[in-house]
Design an enzyme around this catalytic site. Structure first.
Site, PDB file in Angstrom:
ATOM      1  N   ASN A  80       0.785  -1.300   0.041  1.00  0.00           N
ATOM      2  CA  ASN A  80       0.066   0.079  -0.067  1.00  0.00           C
ATOM      3  C   ASN A  80       0.830   1.105  -0.043  1.00  0.00           C
ATOM      4  OD1 ASN A  80      -2.071  -1.640   0.282  1.00  0.00           O
ATOM      5  ND2 ASN A  80      -2.570  -1.416   2.307  1.00  0.00           N
ATOM      6  N   ASP A  98      -0.453   3.992   0.978  1.00  0.00           N
ATOM      7  CA  ASP A  98      -1.008   4.985   1.841  1.00  0.00           C
ATOM      8  C   ASP A  98      -0.328   5.107   3.205  1.00  0.00           C
ATOM      9  OD1 ASP A  98      -2.177   2.914   4.105  1.00  0.00           O
ATOM     10  OD2 ASP A  98      -3.307   2.348   2.553  1.00  0.00           O
ATOM     11  N   HIS A 115       5.855  -0.550  -2.791  1.00  0.00           N
ATOM     12  CA  HIS A 115       5.475   0.267  -3.859  1.00  0.00           C
ATOM     13  C   HIS A 115       5.655   1.663  -3.876  1.00  0.00           C
ATOM     14  CE1 HIS A 115       3.030  -3.506  -5.405  1.00  0.00           C
ATOM     15  NE2 HIS A 115       4.301  -3.768  -5.699  1.00  0.00           N
ATOM     16  N   SER A 153      -4.698  -9.533  -3.312  1.00  0.00           N
ATOM     17  CA  SER A 153      -5.201 -10.657  -4.557  1.00  0.00           C
ATOM     18  C   SER A 153      -4.028 -11.468  -4.790  1.00  0.00           C
ATOM     19  CB  SER A 153      -5.696  -9.854  -5.478  1.00  0.00           C
ATOM     20  OG  SER A 153      -4.841  -8.935  -6.401  1.00  0.00           O
TER      21      SER A 153
END
Ligand code: OAD
Length: 228
Positions: A87, A89, A104, A174
């Protein structure tokens, strides 16, 4: 203390109100990856890419860490907890997690396109950036995000953490994006693996304990299981 290594994805932030990428209604149904999350997109339409990440940052201001983020912090009383997150965030940090590795990149950082690739943290009042913003040395700034087609510089330290895991947990991903999805294969034999996700994940190793539920409920169950 044992090493508890936790791989997280968009699903852990879903319960805070941030959409996932590949669920129905997810971000990649609304945008084309090639138009907003590749180096080519940045070359061709900097304004669009900038606007996409400005919107993501604006959303950050409206959400809070949820129960799952908080339980991962509580687990630090019992384990050496290392979070490896896909994430971008900052909800793990805002919940109070001490060790967070971002595979990422991070929404709240910009990076110089100059040779030193210096990274600059944005305060919330700087979240709306302009496509032509430059660093103090005059180089164009770009989002500190790993785009599709780019290398994932933090994968090596991530692999090392996973190899040292005494317990491995996966929450809300996922497992479709590599190299992150391949991390599970570095877990040593006999190390317990827990996966928390409301949907079935393909190609998981056989020795996985699968908690088929949302991140908050799953994290509570995990906490109870690990405390015993
Ligand atoms: P995905 O959108 O591919 O997957 C989200 C996962 O979260 C799915 O398995 C859902 O079933 C699960 N999920 C949904 N709601 C949940 C909930 N309440 N609790 C727990 N899990 C829930 O997102 P990621 O796997 O994180 O990369 O995607 C990986 C990467 O692809 C992202 O980091 C991003 C994206 O393109 C870049 O932008 C480079």
């Amino acid at each position: 203390m044992k090493n508890l290594i936790v791989l997280t994805g968009a699903g852990i932030s879903a319960e805070s109100g941030l959409g996932t990428f590949r669920d129905s209604g997810g971000l990649w149904e609304k945008y084309r990856v090639e138009e907003v999350a590749t180096p080519e997109a940045w070359e061709q339409n900097r304004a669009l890419v900038t606007d996409f990440y400005n919107q993501r940052r604006k959303q950050l201001l409206t959400v809070e860490p949820n129960e799952a983020h908080k339980i991962l912090v509580q687990l630090e009383d019992f384990f050496n907890v290392q979070i490896i997150t896909q994430n971008v965030d900052n909800l793990h940090e805002r919940a109070g997690s001490s060790h967070v590795l971002h595979l990422h990149g991070e929404l709240n950082k910009m990076r110089s396109t100059g040779p030193d690739a210096e990274v600059f943290e944005l305060s919330p009042d700087q979240y709306e950036v302009c496509p032509d913003d430059v660093c103090p040395k005059g180089y164009l700034l770009r989002p500190h995000i790993v785009w599709f087609g780019e290398a994932v510089p933090e994968i090596e330290p991530a692999i090392q953490f996973v190899q040292q895991a005494d317990i491995f947990v996966v929450i809300g991903t996922s497992m479709q994006v590599y190299p992150a999805a391949g991390l599970i294969h570095y877990v040593k034999n006999n190390v317990p693996i827990y996966v928390i996700d409301p949907h079935e994940i393909d190609h998981l190793p056989l020795n996985v304990t699968y908690l088929q539920c949302g991140a908050g409920v799953g994290a509570k169950q995990l906490f109870a299981l690990l405390k015993n």
